[in-house]
Design an enzyme around this catalytic site. Structure first.
Site, PDB file in Angstrom:
ATOM      1  N   HIS A 122      46.698  50.620  46.018  1.00  0.00           N
ATOM      2  CA  HIS A 122      46.355  49.339  46.620  1.00  0.00           C
ATOM      3  C   HIS A 122      46.745  49.347  48.091  1.00  0.00           C
ATOM      4  O   HIS A 122      47.879  49.702  48.443  1.00  0.00           O
ATOM      5  CB  HIS A 122      47.081  48.197  45.904  1.00  0.00           C
ATOM      6  CG  HIS A 122      46.685  48.062  44.466  1.00  0.00           C
ATOM      7  ND1 HIS A 122      47.457  47.415  43.539  1.00  0.00           N
ATOM      8  CD2 HIS A 122      45.594  48.516  43.791  1.00  0.00           C
ATOM      9  CE1 HIS A 122      46.862  47.447  42.365  1.00  0.00           C
ATOM     10  NE2 HIS A 122      45.732  48.117  42.497  1.00  0.00           N
ATOM     11  N   ASP A 177      46.858  45.906  37.287  1.00  0.00           N
ATOM     12  CA  ASP A 177      45.653  46.711  37.467  1.00  0.00           C
ATOM     13  C   ASP A 177      45.780  48.015  36.682  1.00  0.00           C
ATOM     14  O   ASP A 177      46.835  48.632  36.651  1.00  0.00           O
ATOM     15  CB  ASP A 177      45.451  47.008  38.952  1.00  0.00           C
ATOM     16  CG  ASP A 177      44.102  47.614  39.271  1.00  0.00           C
ATOM     17  OD1 ASP A 177      43.167  47.446  38.466  1.00  0.00           O
ATOM     18  OD2 ASP A 177      43.990  48.258  40.330  1.00  0.00           O
ATOM     19  N   SER A 215      50.398  51.349  43.210  1.00  0.00           N
ATOM     20  CA  SER A 215      50.436  50.251  44.175  1.00  0.00           C
ATOM     21  C   SER A 215      51.746  50.371  44.950  1.00  0.00           C
ATOM     22  O   SER A 215      52.006  51.421  45.537  1.00  0.00           O
ATOM     23  CB  SER A 215      50.306  48.900  43.447  1.00  0.00           C
ATOM     24  OG  SER A 215      50.263  47.833  44.365  1.00  0.00           O
TER      25      SER A 215
END
Length: 207
Positions: A54, A147, A27
């Protein structure tokens, strides 16, 4: 009536994918981390690679093009029904979740307007686990949030391996720290050491 279970013969490999697949999930801070992993890898690496970072769902992404200029591997944005090919990196596009299907291909599904994180590391890793088994390698790189926690549980359940970037080399330690917190990460590595670990995994799981 339910269909009877079909027993798997002793020694038979139940997993659809017969070559290693490496999933790099990240991310915030991911561009530098992905560059640090992909740049040292040999172009002829006999493994397919998948990248989930992300991304803002309403903005185009240049991630695949930037990475292609920084590694000898073939890099391109994934499209629905793309085939997994050793030596090729497929990058999840914005607003789509990336899945691995049973016929050595990937599927893209709409991410929708609400979380989970987009694209989802958990969804990628769960589908990779059940198609690749012990040949799967999940690498959790810098990023905010948690995540990948569920996804790495699936990878380990199916016999795969999980690596995480260490705190000292991570711009954001949320995702790697959450992965390490599951106690299922086999190795916690500084960014410069991850490419070598990937090559070692591939060598151990060829054929």
């Amino acid at each position: 009536m339910t269909a009877p279970d079909v027993p798997i013969a002793a020694g038979e490999d139940p997993y659809a994918l017969k070559f290693p697949v490496i999933a790099l999930v990240t991310s915030a801070g991911g561009l530098d981390a992905l560059t640090g992993v992909l740049a040292p890898l040999p172009p002829e690496l006999p493994a397919a690679l998948l990248v989930v970072q992300h991304l803002q769902p309403d903005r185009p992404s240049e991630l695949a093009g930037i990475l292609a200029a920084r590694t000898g591997l073939t890099v391109r944005a994934a499209v629905n029904d793309d085939r997994l090919i050793p030596g090729t990196v497929l990058v999840a596009p914005p607003a789509r979740h990336l899945l691995v299907t049973s016929d050595a291909r990937v599927g893209l599904i709409d991410a929708g307007a609400l979380p989970p994180a987009r694209p989802s590391a958990d969804l990628l890793l769960a589908t990779l686990a059940v198609t690749c088994g012990p040949r799967a390698l999940a690498v959790v790189l810098t990023g905010k949030g948690t995540d990948a926690q569920a996804g790495i549980r699936a990878v380990v359940h199916c016999g795969g391996t999980v690596l995480a970037q260490d705190e000292a080399s991570s711009q954001h330690f949320g995702m790697p720290g959450a992965a390490i917190g599951t106690t299922l990460v086999q190795n916690v590595l500084a960014l410069p050491d991850i490419a070598e670990a990937i090559v070692g995994h591939v060598r151990a799981h060829q054929g």
